[in-house]
Scaffold this motif. Structure first.
Motif, PDB file in Angstrom:
ATOM      1  N   ALA A   9      85.245  37.861  62.112  1.00 29.01           N
ATOM      2  CA  ALA A   9      85.790  38.857  63.045  1.00 29.01           C
ATOM      3  C   ALA A   9      85.685  38.343  64.470  1.00 29.01           C
ATOM      4  O   ALA A   9      84.845  37.485  64.779  1.00 29.01           O
ATOM      5  CB  ALA A   9      85.044  40.182  62.895  1.00 29.01           C
ATOM      6  N   PRO A  10      86.531  38.849  65.375  1.00 31.65           N
ATOM      7  CA  PRO A  10      86.461  38.420  66.780  1.00 31.65           C
ATOM      8  C   PRO A  10      85.093  38.707  67.395  1.00 31.65           C
ATOM      9  O   PRO A  10      84.472  39.741  67.124  1.00 31.65           O
ATOM     10  CB  PRO A  10      87.558  39.235  67.456  1.00 31.65           C
ATOM     11  CG  PRO A  10      88.504  39.599  66.363  1.00 31.65           C
ATOM     12  CD  PRO A  10      87.659  39.771  65.132  1.00 31.65           C
ATOM     13  N   VAL A  11      84.643  37.797  68.227  1.00 33.32           N
ATOM     14  CA  VAL A  11      83.402  37.971  68.982  1.00 33.32           C
ATOM     15  C   VAL A  11      83.813  38.291  70.422  1.00 33.32           C
ATOM     16  O   VAL A  11      84.064  37.393  71.232  1.00 33.32           O
ATOM     17  CB  VAL A  11      82.527  36.712  68.921  1.00 33.32           C
ATOM     18  CG1 VAL A  11      81.212  36.945  69.674  1.00 33.32           C
ATOM     19  CG2 VAL A  11      82.256  36.313  67.481  1.00 33.32           C
ATOM     20  N   LEU A  12      83.915  39.579  70.732  1.00 29.73           N
ATOM     21  CA  LEU A  12      84.466  40.016  72.012  1.00 29.73           C
ATOM     22  C   LEU A  12      83.377  40.094  73.082  1.00 29.73           C
ATOM     23  O   LEU A  12      82.325  40.704  72.875  1.00 29.73           O
ATOM     24  CB  LEU A  12      85.144  41.381  71.853  1.00 29.73           C
ATOM     25  CG  LEU A  12      86.322  41.422  70.872  1.00 29.73           C
ATOM     26  CD1 LEU A  12      86.892  42.827  70.778  1.00 29.73           C
ATOM     27  CD2 LEU A  12      87.404  40.430  71.290  1.00 29.73           C
ATOM     28  N   LEU A  13      83.666  39.496  74.241  1.00 30.06           N
ATOM     29  CA  LEU A  13      82.771  39.524  75.397  1.00 30.06           C
ATOM     30  C   LEU A  13      83.611  39.668  76.661  1.00 30.06           C
ATOM     31  O   LEU A  13      84.798  39.338  76.667  1.00 30.06           O
ATOM     32  CB  LEU A  13      81.963  38.223  75.484  1.00 30.06           C
ATOM     33  CG  LEU A  13      80.861  38.007  74.441  1.00 30.06           C
ATOM     34  CD1 LEU A  13      80.302  36.601  74.566  1.00 30.06           C
ATOM     35  CD2 LEU A  13      79.749  39.030  74.610  1.00 30.06           C
ATOM     36  N   PRO A  14      83.018  40.173  77.756  1.00 30.54           N
ATOM     37  CA  PRO A  14      83.736  40.201  79.033  1.00 30.54           C
ATOM     38  C   PRO A  14      84.191  38.800  79.418  1.00 30.54           C
ATOM     39  O   PRO A  14      83.523  37.813  79.079  1.00 30.54           O
ATOM     40  CB  PRO A  14      82.693  40.751  80.014  1.00 30.54           C
ATOM     41  CG  PRO A  14      81.745  41.529  79.169  1.00 30.54           C
ATOM     42  CD  PRO A  14      81.684  40.814  77.854  1.00 30.54           C
ATOM     43  N   PRO A  15      85.334  38.667  80.099  1.00 27.74           N
ATOM     44  CA  PRO A  15      85.895  37.342  80.406  1.00 27.74           C
ATOM     45  C   PRO A  15      84.906  36.390  81.083  1.00 27.74           C
ATOM     46  O   PRO A  15      84.774  35.242  80.671  1.00 27.74           O
ATOM     47  CB  PRO A  15      87.073  37.660  81.326  1.00 27.74           C
ATOM     48  CG  PRO A  15      87.442  39.064  80.998  1.00 27.74           C
ATOM     49  CD  PRO A  15      86.187  39.754  80.607  1.00 27.74           C
ATOM     50  N   ALA A  16      84.230  36.882  82.127  1.00 27.30           N
ATOM     51  CA  ALA A  16      83.304  36.005  82.856  1.00 27.30           C
ATOM     52  C   ALA A  16      82.155  35.561  81.968  1.00 27.30           C
ATOM     53  O   ALA A  16      81.716  34.411  82.023  1.00 27.30           O
ATOM     54  CB  ALA A  16      82.776  36.723  84.089  1.00 27.30           C
ATOM     55  N   VAL A  17      81.645  36.462  81.128  1.00 26.52           N
ATOM     56  CA  VAL A  17      80.528  36.138  80.238  1.00 26.52           C
ATOM     57  C   VAL A  17      80.966  35.122  79.197  1.00 26.52           C
ATOM     58  O   VAL A  17      80.278  34.114  78.946  1.00 26.52           O
ATOM     59  CB  VAL A  17      79.993  37.416  79.562  1.00 26.52           C
ATOM     60  CG1 VAL A  17      78.903  37.058  78.545  1.00 26.52           C
ATOM     61  CG2 VAL A  17      79.448  38.386  80.606  1.00 26.52           C
ATOM     62  N   ALA A  18      82.114  35.363  78.566  1.00 27.81           N
ATOM     63  CA  ALA A  18      82.603  34.439  77.542  1.00 27.81           C
ATOM     64  C   ALA A  18      82.875  33.061  78.142  1.00 27.81           C
ATOM     65  O   ALA A  18      82.557  32.026  77.528  1.00 27.81           O
ATOM     66  CB  ALA A  18      83.867  35.010  76.914  1.00 27.81           C
ATOM     67  N   ARG A  19      83.457  33.020  79.333  1.00 33.31           N
ATOM     68  CA  ARG A  19      83.782  31.750  79.967  1.00 33.31           C
ATOM     69  C   ARG A  19      82.515  30.952  80.288  1.00 33.31           C
ATOM     70  O   ARG A  19      82.446  29.741  80.029  1.00 33.31           O
ATOM     71  CB  ARG A  19      84.580  32.006  81.238  1.00 33.31           C
ATOM     72  CG  ARG A  19      85.067  30.740  81.921  1.00 33.31           C
ATOM     73  CD  ARG A  19      85.985  31.055  83.101  1.00 33.31           C
ATOM     74  NE  ARG A  19      85.320  31.848  84.106  1.00 33.31           N
ATOM     75  CZ  ARG A  19      85.589  33.127  84.368  1.00 33.31           C
ATOM     76  NH1 ARG A  19      86.515  33.757  83.674  1.00 33.31           N
ATOM     77  NH2 ARG A  19      84.957  33.780  85.318  1.00 33.31           N
ATOM     78  N   GLU A  20      81.502  31.613  80.841  1.00 30.38           N
ATOM     79  CA  GLU A  20      80.266  30.910  81.180  1.00 30.38           C
ATOM     80  C   GLU A  20      79.511  30.468  79.939  1.00 30.38           C
ATOM     81  O   GLU A  20      78.917  29.380  79.911  1.00 30.38           O
ATOM     82  CB  GLU A  20      79.383  31.816  82.050  1.00 30.38           C
ATOM     83  CG  GLU A  20      79.928  32.079  83.440  1.00 30.38           C
ATOM     84  CD  GLU A  20      80.038  30.807  84.255  1.00 30.38           C
ATOM     85  OE1 GLU A  20      79.012  30.167  84.527  1.00 30.38           O
ATOM     86  OE2 GLU A  20      81.180  30.433  84.577  1.00 30.38           O
ATOM     87  N   LEU A  21      79.523  31.290  78.891  1.00 29.33           N
ATOM     88  CA  LEU A  21      78.850  30.920  77.648  1.00 29.33           C
ATOM     89  C   LEU A  21      79.523  29.708  77.011  1.00 29.33           C
ATOM     90  O   LEU A  21      78.850  28.776  76.547  1.00 29.33           O
ATOM     91  CB  LEU A  21      78.857  32.110  76.685  1.00 29.33           C
ATOM     92  CG  LEU A  21      78.144  31.913  75.343  1.00 29.33           C
ATOM     93  CD1 LEU A  21      76.708  31.463  75.553  1.00 29.33           C
ATOM     94  CD2 LEU A  21      78.183  33.205  74.526  1.00 29.33           C
ATOM     95  N   ALA A  22      80.853  29.700  76.992  1.00 30.64           N
ATOM     96  CA  ALA A  22      81.570  28.551  76.441  1.00 30.64           C
ATOM     97  C   ALA A  22      81.319  27.299  77.270  1.00 30.64           C
ATOM     98  O   ALA A  22      81.191  26.189  76.726  1.00 30.64           O
ATOM     99  CB  ALA A  22      83.061  28.860  76.376  1.00 30.64           C
ATOM    100  N   ALA A  23      81.254  27.440  78.602  1.00 35.39           N
ATOM    101  CA  ALA A  23      80.981  26.286  79.456  1.00 35.39           C
ATOM    102  C   ALA A  23      79.577  25.740  79.211  1.00 35.39           C
ATOM    103  O   ALA A  23      79.359  24.518  79.266  1.00 35.39           O
ATOM    104  CB  ALA A  23      81.148  26.679  80.925  1.00 35.39           C
TER     105      ALA A  23
END
Length: 407
Positions: free
Chosen positions: A293-307
């Motif tokens: 299933a999708p792992v939904l996070l706020p844009p800024a949080v998801a972007r920093e976590l991926a970085a």
């Protein structure tokens, strides 16, 4: 990434000005009520009626003036104080000497204190002392003699107004200090963000040029040495950047001003699926295990976590070699999102991370731990020599609540 400046105003004075406006209205009604209950005892009530008409019109018409310090000008304060002193001096003309001697109220009664308090809020304890003096003199003239009750009331108003003025001055100084601290924190976070971006791009390219130049030799070696020098200089600049001075409003009524840079994207789009951001890291040497299933996070949080995951994989390639394997595990739990990055490299020697941070190398300190700290998460690194390294990145579903609980 589009960014905008958000301005926050903090003012401890605004509630005091609102309270003063309410105090002036209530004390005006109180003074009129006192006169109405003793109307038949006044030998010349028309003097009091004329004064109260002026007092009521003035109080209600000037309510916007006492809403903040900007509207409360010196000219307004002078006229306001003159109206209070005039009411005190008119009391013997409207009332009997017997009632005055019996400690009867003046025409403005306790409304006078509101005029003095306006001076205290506007200019501090010195202005309060200046405004209290003519009020004290007018009360002594109205009474005719320095009776004990009169002196007591005069001293009470004087001390109270000076104390309030001093408290306002202390509050203003504290407000400026808080604004300075908040802006330093915001500037520090912005500097760390820039440091992470530089580390993920420019510094790594310079380091690669330095390594490849040393291997190739010749002119490439000289180019590599220059790249190494620039890398060191850039690391020093990033590690010890300057913090700008805080900007405080010119008008004390507006309170202290703090400017913070925000991402516009956070307000413009909805949650982002973390899996889509992590998919680009998967390859022949990197295995990605994720929920269905999708792992939904706020844009800024998801972007920093991926970085942060990308920074961890960069460390694997740099320190464990191009042939090292890595595994990314994504766990979507009710309270948090957990991402684990593990490799089969040689591990990190004890004390190496502290040494790297001291040298200005920000791979773990900023690109990983700094990113997670900024989004309210945590990063833990476990490494055993000869058994690889494991980085655990944990982001709570409600970062604000987690920070409040930690306090």
């Amino acid at each position: 990434m589009p960014r905008r400046e958000r301005v926050m105003r903090m003012s401890v004075e605004l509630p005091l000005w609102r309270a003063l406006a309410g105090y002036r209205v209530l004390t005006m009604l109180y003074a009129v009520g006192l006169f109405a209950t003793a109307y038949d005892r006044f030998p010349r009530p028309w003097v009091a009626v004329a004064y109260y008409c002026v007092l009521c019109v003035w109080t209600l018409a000037t309510l916007p003036r006492v809403a903040n310090a900007a509207g409360c000008t010196k000219r307004f304060l002078a006229v306001d104080l003159a109206l209070a002193v005039t009411g005190i001096l008119l009391t013997p003309l409207a009332d009997t000497q017997a009632r005055i001697a019996d400690d009867g109220p003046t025409l403005p009664s306790i409304w006078t204190a509101g005029s003095v308090l306006a001076f205290a809020l506007k200019g501090g304890w010195r202005w309060a002392a200046l405004a209290s003096t003519p009020v004290a003199v007018a009360n002594l003239i109205e009474r005719g003699s320095p009776a004990r009750d009169t002196v007591h009331n005069v001293i009470l108003v004087w001390v109270a107004s000076i104390a309030i003025g001093y408290v306002v001055e202390v509050a203003r100084a504290s407000e400026r200090t808080l604004a300075r601290a908040l802006e330093i924190e915001a500037a520090t976070r912005e500097r760390e963000r820039l440091a992470r971006d530089i580390h993920d791009g420019v510094l790594q390219v310079l380091a690669m040029v330095q390594r490849r130049g040393a291997v190739i030799g010749g002119e490439a070696a000289a180019l590599g040495r220059l790249a190494g020098e620039q890398e060191v200089a850039l690391r020093t600049l990033v590690s010890g950047g300057l913090v700008p001075l805080s900007r405080v409003s010119q008008d004390a009524a507006d309170g202290a001003v703090v400017r913070i840079v925000d991402d516009e994207e956070h307000d413009r789009i909805g949650p982002v699926d973390l899996r889509s951001l992590l998919a680009r890291w998967a390859g022949s040497r990197v295995s990605l295990a994720e929920p269905g299933a999708p792992v939904l996070l706020p844009p800024a949080v998801a972007r920093e976590l991926a970085a942060a995951v990308g920074a961890a994989l960069d460390n694997v390639r740099r320190h464990a070699g191009e042939d090292a394997r890595a595994w990314i595990l994504v766990e979507d739990e009710p309270e948090c999102v957990l991402v684990t990055v593990r490799d089969d490299g040689p591990g990190i020697p004890e004390g190496r991370l502290a040494q790297a941070e001291g040298e200005g190398r920000l791979g773990v300190a900023q690109s990983i731990k700094g990113r997670l700290r900024d989004i309210g998460g945590t990063a833990e690194l476990v490494s055993v020599p000869g058994q690889g390294t494991e980085v655990e990145l944990k982001v709570p579903r409600n970062p604000k609540k987690t920070r409040a609980e930690s306090r």
